[in-house]
Design a protein around this motif. Structure first.
Motif, PDB file in Angstrom:
ATOM      1  N   UNK A 123       0.821  -1.186   0.000  1.00 50.19           N
ATOM      2  CA  UNK A 123       0.000   0.000   0.000  1.00 50.19           C
ATOM      3  C   UNK A 123       0.871   1.258   0.000  1.00 50.19           C
ATOM      4  N   UNK A 124       2.081   1.147   0.513  1.00 54.56           N
ATOM      5  CA  UNK A 124       2.990   2.291   0.521  1.00 54.56           C
ATOM      6  C   UNK A 124       3.368   2.700  -0.902  1.00 54.56           C
ATOM      7  N   UNK A 125       3.561   1.720  -1.767  1.00 52.27           N
ATOM      8  CA  UNK A 125       3.890   2.028  -3.159  1.00 52.27           C
ATOM      9  C   UNK A 125       2.731   2.772  -3.833  1.00 52.27           C
ATOM     10  N   UNK A 126       1.517   2.349  -3.549  1.00 52.20           N
ATOM     11  CA  UNK A 126       0.330   3.032  -4.078  1.00 52.20           C
ATOM     12  C   UNK A 126       0.274   4.467  -3.559  1.00 52.20           C
ATOM     13  N   UNK A 127       0.602   4.661  -2.282  1.00 47.75           N
ATOM     14  CA  UNK A 127       0.599   6.006  -1.701  1.00 47.75           C
ATOM     15  C   UNK A 127       1.636   6.892  -2.377  1.00 47.75           C
ATOM     16  N   UNK A 128       2.801   6.341  -2.695  1.00 46.36           N
ATOM     17  CA  UNK A 128       3.830   7.114  -3.402  1.00 46.36           C
ATOM     18  C   UNK A 128       3.324   7.566  -4.773  1.00 46.36           C
ATOM     19  N   UNK A 129       2.681   6.653  -5.473  1.00 42.44           N
ATOM     20  CA  UNK A 129       2.164   6.984  -6.805  1.00 42.44           C
ATOM     21  C   UNK A 129       1.078   8.051  -6.713  1.00 42.44           C
ATOM     22  N   UNK A 130       0.172   7.881  -5.755  1.00 41.39           N
ATOM     23  CA  UNK A 130      -0.907   8.857  -5.582  1.00 41.39           C
ATOM     24  C   UNK A 130      -0.335  10.210  -5.167  1.00 41.39           C
ATOM     25  N   UNK A 136     -12.372  18.223 -16.099  1.00 47.96           N
ATOM     26  CA  UNK A 136     -11.628  16.968 -15.925  1.00 47.96           C
ATOM     27  C   UNK A 136     -10.394  17.125 -15.037  1.00 47.96           C
ATOM     28  N   UNK A 137      -9.725  18.260 -15.137  1.00 43.94           N
ATOM     29  CA  UNK A 137      -8.548  18.471 -14.286  1.00 43.94           C
ATOM     30  C   UNK A 137      -8.975  18.609 -12.830  1.00 43.94           C
ATOM     31  N   UNK A 138     -10.022  19.375 -12.591  1.00 43.64           N
ATOM     32  CA  UNK A 138     -10.508  19.554 -11.227  1.00 43.64           C
ATOM     33  C   UNK A 138     -11.020  18.261 -10.621  1.00 43.64           C
ATOM     34  N   UNK A 139     -11.725  17.492 -11.406  1.00 45.33           N
ATOM     35  CA  UNK A 139     -12.258  16.222 -10.917  1.00 45.33           C
ATOM     36  C   UNK A 139     -11.133  15.238 -10.600  1.00 45.33           C
ATOM     37  N   UNK A 140     -10.166  15.136 -11.486  1.00 46.74           N
ATOM     38  CA  UNK A 140      -9.061  14.201 -11.230  1.00 46.74           C
ATOM     39  C   UNK A 140      -8.247  14.649 -10.018  1.00 46.74           C
ATOM     40  N   UNK A 141      -8.046  15.950  -9.871  1.00 47.21           N
ATOM     41  CA  UNK A 141      -7.318  16.444  -8.703  1.00 47.21           C
ATOM     42  C   UNK A 141      -8.101  16.140  -7.416  1.00 47.21           C
ATOM     43  N   UNK A 142      -9.397  16.336  -7.454  1.00 43.14           N
ATOM     44  CA  UNK A 142     -10.209  16.053  -6.270  1.00 43.14           C
ATOM     45  C   UNK A 142     -10.168  14.595  -5.865  1.00 43.14           C
ATOM     46  N   UNK A 143     -10.260  13.712  -6.833  1.00 42.64           N
ATOM     47  CA  UNK A 143     -10.204  12.273  -6.546  1.00 42.64           C
ATOM     48  C   UNK A 143      -8.833  11.892  -5.990  1.00 42.64           C
ATOM     49  N   UNK A 144      -7.780  12.428  -6.594  1.00 37.72           N
ATOM     50  CA  UNK A 144      -6.427  12.122  -6.111  1.00 37.72           C
ATOM     51  C   UNK A 144      -6.188  12.708  -4.718  1.00 37.72           C
ATOM     52  N   UNK A 145      -6.715  13.888  -4.448  1.00 36.65           N
ATOM     53  CA  UNK A 145      -6.574  14.497  -3.123  1.00 36.65           C
ATOM     54  C   UNK A 145      -7.251  13.637  -2.061  1.00 36.65           C
ATOM     55  N   UNK A 146      -8.470  13.217  -2.336  1.00 37.93           N
ATOM     56  CA  UNK A 146      -9.188  12.367  -1.384  1.00 37.93           C
ATOM     57  C   UNK A 146      -8.455  11.036  -1.189  1.00 37.93           C
ATOM     58  N   UNK A 147      -7.953  10.463  -2.287  1.00 39.04           N
ATOM     59  CA  UNK A 147      -7.180   9.227  -2.183  1.00 39.04           C
ATOM     60  C   UNK A 147      -5.917   9.405  -1.361  1.00 39.04           C
ATOM     61  N   UNK A 148      -5.239  10.532  -1.538  1.00 36.83           N
ATOM     62  CA  UNK A 148      -4.013  10.830  -0.779  1.00 36.83           C
ATOM     63  C   UNK A 148      -4.313  10.885   0.718  1.00 36.83           C
ATOM     64  N   UNK A 149      -5.359  11.614   1.078  1.00 35.38           N
ATOM     65  CA  UNK A 149      -5.704  11.760   2.497  1.00 35.38           C
ATOM     66  C   UNK A 149      -6.156  10.425   3.089  1.00 35.38           C
ATOM     67  N   UNK A 150      -6.986   9.689   2.373  1.00 31.83           N
ATOM     68  CA  UNK A 150      -7.445   8.392   2.883  1.00 31.83           C
ATOM     69  C   UNK A 150      -6.288   7.410   3.048  1.00 31.83           C
TER      70      UNK A 150
END
Length: 91
Positions: free
Chosen positions: A1-8, A40-54
């Motif tokens: 999961x750490x590798x996924x966090x690095x990518x995100x 699309x840029x805003x949506x992708x950033x929002x999804x990645x931000x939420x993924x980063x925090x989670x």
């Protein structure tokens, strides 16, 4: 999961910079690109931000991050280039 966090973390930082540059350069010039790129840029950033925090919350215990480190990791998601710094220093 750490590798996924690095990518995100890297992707979230890139999306933040792309969104920021879109708002600085394209929007003031009233280019038609603004309307087609913002959603699309805003949506992708929002999804990645939420993924980063989670992912940060999920990894806090397994990585044994203290409160200061965890706070820096969360604050870095709000600062341009912050996630790149976290990826190099803590991950």
């Amino acid at each position: 999961m750490l590798k996924l966090f690095k990518i995100v973390a890297i992707l979230e930082g890139i999306s933040y910079l792309v969104l920021f540059s879109n708002m600085l350069f394209i929007k003031p010039n009233h280019l038609e690109l603004y309307k087609t790129l913002l959603y699309p840029i805003g949506m992708s950033h929002g999804v990645l931000f939420i993924g980063y925090v989670l992912l940060a919350f999920l990894l806090k215990k397994s990585q044994k991050w203290d409160l200061k480190t965890f706070g820096l990791i969360l604050i870095a998601s709000l600062v341009p280039f912050g996630t790149f710094y976290i990826e190099k220093k803590y991950l």
